[in-house]
Motif scaffolding. Structure first.
Motif, PDB file in Angstrom:
ATOM      1  N   HIS A   1     -36.481  50.472   4.314  1.00 26.73           N
ATOM      2  CA  HIS A   1     -36.633  51.781   4.949  1.00 26.73           C
ATOM      3  C   HIS A   1     -35.405  52.650   4.707  1.00 26.73           C
ATOM      4  CE1 HIS A   1     -40.431  51.693   7.295  1.00 26.73           C
ATOM      5  NE2 HIS A   1     -40.265  50.372   7.253  1.00 26.73           N
TER       6      HIS A   1
ATOM      7  N   ASN B   1     -35.586  53.964   1.416  1.00 25.16           N
ATOM      8  CA  ASN B   1     -36.839  54.690   1.193  1.00 25.16           C
ATOM      9  C   ASN B   1     -37.628  54.089   0.026  1.00 25.16           C
ATOM     10  OD1 ASN B   1     -38.793  56.570   1.801  1.00 25.16           O
ATOM     11  ND2 ASN B   1     -37.802  58.238   0.675  1.00 25.16           N
TER      12      ASN B   1
ATOM     13  N   TYR C   1     -39.299  60.625   6.252  1.00 24.77           N
ATOM     14  CA  TYR C   1     -40.203  59.479   6.169  1.00 24.77           C
ATOM     15  C   TYR C   1     -40.455  59.136   4.701  1.00 24.77           C
ATOM     16  CZ  TYR C   1     -40.979  61.053  10.927  1.00 24.77           C
ATOM     17  OH  TYR C   1     -40.783  61.452  12.223  1.00 24.77           O
TER      18      TYR C   1
ATOM     19  N   MET D   1     -45.108  60.530   5.147  1.00 27.46           N
ATOM     20  CA  MET D   1     -45.611  60.826   6.488  1.00 27.46           C
ATOM     21  C   MET D   1     -47.137  60.883   6.483  1.00 27.46           C
ATOM     22  SD  MET D   1     -45.211  64.350   8.720  1.00 27.46           S
ATOM     23  CE  MET D   1     -43.531  64.124   9.335  1.00 27.46           C
TER      24      MET D   1
ATOM     25  N   ASP E   1     -45.687  55.818   8.771  1.00 21.48           N
ATOM     26  CA  ASP E   1     -44.884  55.883   7.546  1.00 21.48           C
ATOM     27  C   ASP E   1     -45.327  54.729   6.653  1.00 21.48           C
ATOM     28  OD1 ASP E   1     -43.074  56.168   5.546  1.00 21.48           O
ATOM     29  OD2 ASP E   1     -41.288  55.988   6.805  1.00 21.48           O
TER      30      ASP E   1
ATOM     31  N   GLY F   1     -44.137  55.316  12.999  1.00 19.04           N
ATOM     32  CA  GLY F   1     -42.943  56.133  12.814  1.00 19.04           C
ATOM     33  C   GLY F   1     -42.702  57.089  13.957  1.00 19.04           C
TER      34      GLY F   1
END
Length: 260
Positions: free
Chosen positions: A15, A18, A97, A100, A141, A163
């Motif tokens: 996360h 990303n 995110y 999203m 997410d 998320g």
């Protein structure tokens, strides 16, 4: 033995960087939903110093439309953390995110702690423990997951992709929830519609499912906790600055401003 610490830290790192979501359960010994929830529990514990205490739960895949979209024939659950709870009119950035997604739901707030033990919960028996309901949007997410190779065990371990949530004002006197219509508008134009019955026939049915799942682990829902009962329509993925409104007939409306 599953390396729950290692997998939870891996999720944190993915996360933070990303990275695209990719199935990882089979290669790491996760062979059951029990294994997945064990990883989820450890992952959520690592998130709490950043995102605050647990304030409730999300239930996913409660409608036929969502189960078909994800290729998973049963509900799943995740944990909602304090810093991810927002109120109507919130402004959230797509860039925060991996990807999203927006899901449009009926949320409930618990009136009392559920007793541990006793008979299994039903949508009828759990109703007296609900203080209010509201229109809600869940932020998921999915980190640009490929749905063709989606693996429920990996998805659950990743906190079922929660998320955040955006809530309207809770209503303590609500109409028959199975018949309630929910209208989704995008930049002022209606784009979709669902009904309370789309969540396993009634939103309190997934709530009872969650209560029973927690009871198996010796846990229970607590007074004041928020529970998202599952999207009534398929997920929307914003790509630019947009405004969304979700209105539940006879209950209220929630709005979200998305910024690119």
């Amino acid at each position: 033995m599953i390396d729950t610490d290692g997998l939870a830290n891996r999720l944190i790192d993915e996360h933070d960087r990303n990275e695209q979501f990719r199935p990882f359960a089979a290669a790491n010994g996760i062979a059951s939903l029990e294994d997945s929830y064990a990883v989820q529990e450890r992952y959520v514990s690592l998130l709490k110093p950043r995102c605050g205490a647990a304030v409730g739960y999300k239930i996913g895949l409660t409608s036929q439309r969502m189960q078909t979209m994800c290729g998973i024939p049963h509900p799943i659950a995740g944990v909602v953390l304090a810093d991810r709870l927002h109120h109507s009119g919130a402004r959230l950035a797509i860039a925060d995110y991996g990807r999203m997604g927006l899901e449009f739901e009926i949320a409930v707030r618990m009136a009392s702690d559920l007793p541990v033990g006793g008979p299994a919960w039903t949508q009828e028996s759990i109703a007296e423990h609900v203080a209010g309901v509201c229109a809600a949007i869940e932020i998921v997410d999915d980190r640009a997951a490929d749905y063709a190779e989606l693996d429920v065990l990996s998805l659950v371990a990743d906190n079922s992709w929660n998320g955040g949530v955006i809530l309207s004002t809770f209503c303590s006197d609500w109409p028959a929830l199975d018949a309630v219509s929910g209208t989704i508008s995008h930049n002022g134009t209606e784009i979709d519609r669902g009904y309370g019955r789309d969540a396993l026939g009634h939103p309190f049915a997934p709530l009872a499912w969650l209560a029973n799942a927690l009871a198996v682990k010796g846990q229970s829902l607590k007074s004041g906790e928020i529970v998202m009962t599952g999207s009534l329509v398929t997920t929307r993925f914003p790509t630019e600055s947009e405004t969304y409104r979700f209105e539940l007939e006879g209950i209220g409306a929630v709005e979200l401003n998305v910024t690119a």
